[in-house]
Design an enzyme around this catalytic site. Structure first.
Site, PDB file in Angstrom:
ATOM      1  N   SER A 281       4.634   2.859   7.609  1.00 25.21           N
ATOM      2  CA  SER A 281       3.973   1.535   7.051  1.00 25.21           C
ATOM      3  C   SER A 281       5.193   0.930   6.383  1.00 25.21           C
ATOM      4  CB  SER A 281       2.585   1.719   6.494  1.00 25.21           C
ATOM      5  OG  SER A 281       1.431   2.100   6.998  1.00 25.21           O
TER       6      SER A 281
ATOM      7  N   HIS B  12       0.714  -1.068  -0.277  1.00 26.21           N
ATOM      8  CA  HIS B  12       0.014   0.191  -0.117  1.00 26.21           C
ATOM      9  C   HIS B  12       0.826   1.172   0.630  1.00 26.21           C
ATOM     10  CE1 HIS B  12       0.417  -0.640   4.621  1.00 26.21           C
ATOM     11  NE2 HIS B  12       0.421   1.163   4.274  1.00 26.21           N
TER      12      HIS B  12
ATOM     13  N   ASP C 204      -0.023  -7.844   1.757  1.00 20.95           N
ATOM     14  CA  ASP C 204       0.080  -6.381   1.353  1.00 20.95           C
ATOM     15  C   ASP C 204       2.081  -6.319   1.553  1.00 20.95           C
ATOM     16  OD1 ASP C 204       0.482  -3.266   1.627  1.00 20.95           O
ATOM     17  OD2 ASP C 204      -0.170  -3.695   3.206  1.00 20.95           O
TER      18      ASP C 204
END
Length: 271
Positions: A226, A76, A129
């Site tokens: 992230s 992402h 992811d």
């Protein structure tokens, strides 16, 4: 796109991907403590000044060196939802290695030679992811962090682990200049499923995810972390992926399970 889920990086400014100047702080990771990049040479930053401003070198995600020329991060982090454009249009995408302070110029800013984003990544469930970035030049031996294979004791519930990043320290947009780490513990699949049974908060999928936190809350990854590593027993077990809020007692952070993704790293990494 679900509100308060880290897969969206949390802030509208990041979703819109316009150049911004984020607040400075000498903290990072909710409930964290300062650590040196020189002691954790596998920790890298993903940056783009054109998308996220010049403050803190344009850092907006984390990553981890798992081979001399292979970096893994979250899929992402390279999505249109985060960058505002396709990643191929970001001409100043960089991997920052060895920089102690994101406001400085130490270390190296490297252009990825090849980028592979998992085509099966599901932005709704957050499954799969992961992305693999290949560096144009190999890093010195000994800098890479080994990945924990399936069945490794590092994945056991109750194992102490550490998450690293330069992200939001409060959940309200206060970003860090220097690296910090927070100690958490790996939760059981049953506990993770209870936290995220499949509603607006998200659904925990045990085959490709793991979660970690503390019973009382207060220590967690947050926006801007992230793609960064969750490390246990000296091995990489997860990548910061998503979660509800930051440091909430009943909402642990959810991570991409590395053992489920090693085949992709092997297939698309450079060693």
């Amino acid at each position: 796109m679900r509100a308060f889920v880290r897969a969206a990086l949390g802030a509208l400014a990041l979703v819109l991907a316009v150049p911004v100047t984020v607040a400075r702080a000498d903290e990072s990771v909710v409930g964290g403590r300062p650590v040196k990049v020189s002691d954790h040479p596998w920790m890298v930053a993903i940056s783009s000044r054109s998308r996220f401003g010049t403050d803190r070198s344009g850092q907006y995600c984390g990553g981890v060196l798992v081979g001399r020329a292979t970096v893994v991060t979250a899929a992402h982090c390279l999505s249109r939802a985060v960058l505002g454009v396709e990643w191929q249009q970001v001409r100043d995408l960089r991997i920052i290695v060895g920089r102690e302070d994101m406001r400085g110029r130490g270390g190296q800013e490297l252009v990825p030679r090849r980028v592979w984003v998992n085509p099966t990544y599901d932005s709704y469930s957050n499954a799969g992811d992961i992305a693999v970035l290949t560096l144009g030049t190999q890093q010195p031996k000994g800098r890479a962090l080994p990945m924990a294979k399936a069945g490794d004791a590092a994945y056991r519930a109750g194992t102490r682990a550490n998450v690293y990043g330069w992200g939001d320290t409060t959940g309200s947009g206060t970003y860090a200049a220097t690296l910090r780490s927070a100690q958490v513990q790996v939760y059981s699949n049953a506990a993770c499923s209870r936290a995220y049974p499949g509603n607006a908060d998200g659904k925990y999928l045990a085959d490709s995810m793991l979660c970690a936190g503390t019973p009382q809350g207060g220590r967690d990854a947050c926006q801007g972390d992230s793609g960064g590593p969750l490390v246990a027993r000296g091995r990489l077990i997860g990548l910061v992926s998503w979660g509800t809020g930051c440091g909430k007692a009943a909402k642990p952070g959810v991570y991409t399970r590395i053992s489920a993704m090693m085949k992709h790293v092997t297939a698309h990494g450079a060693g």
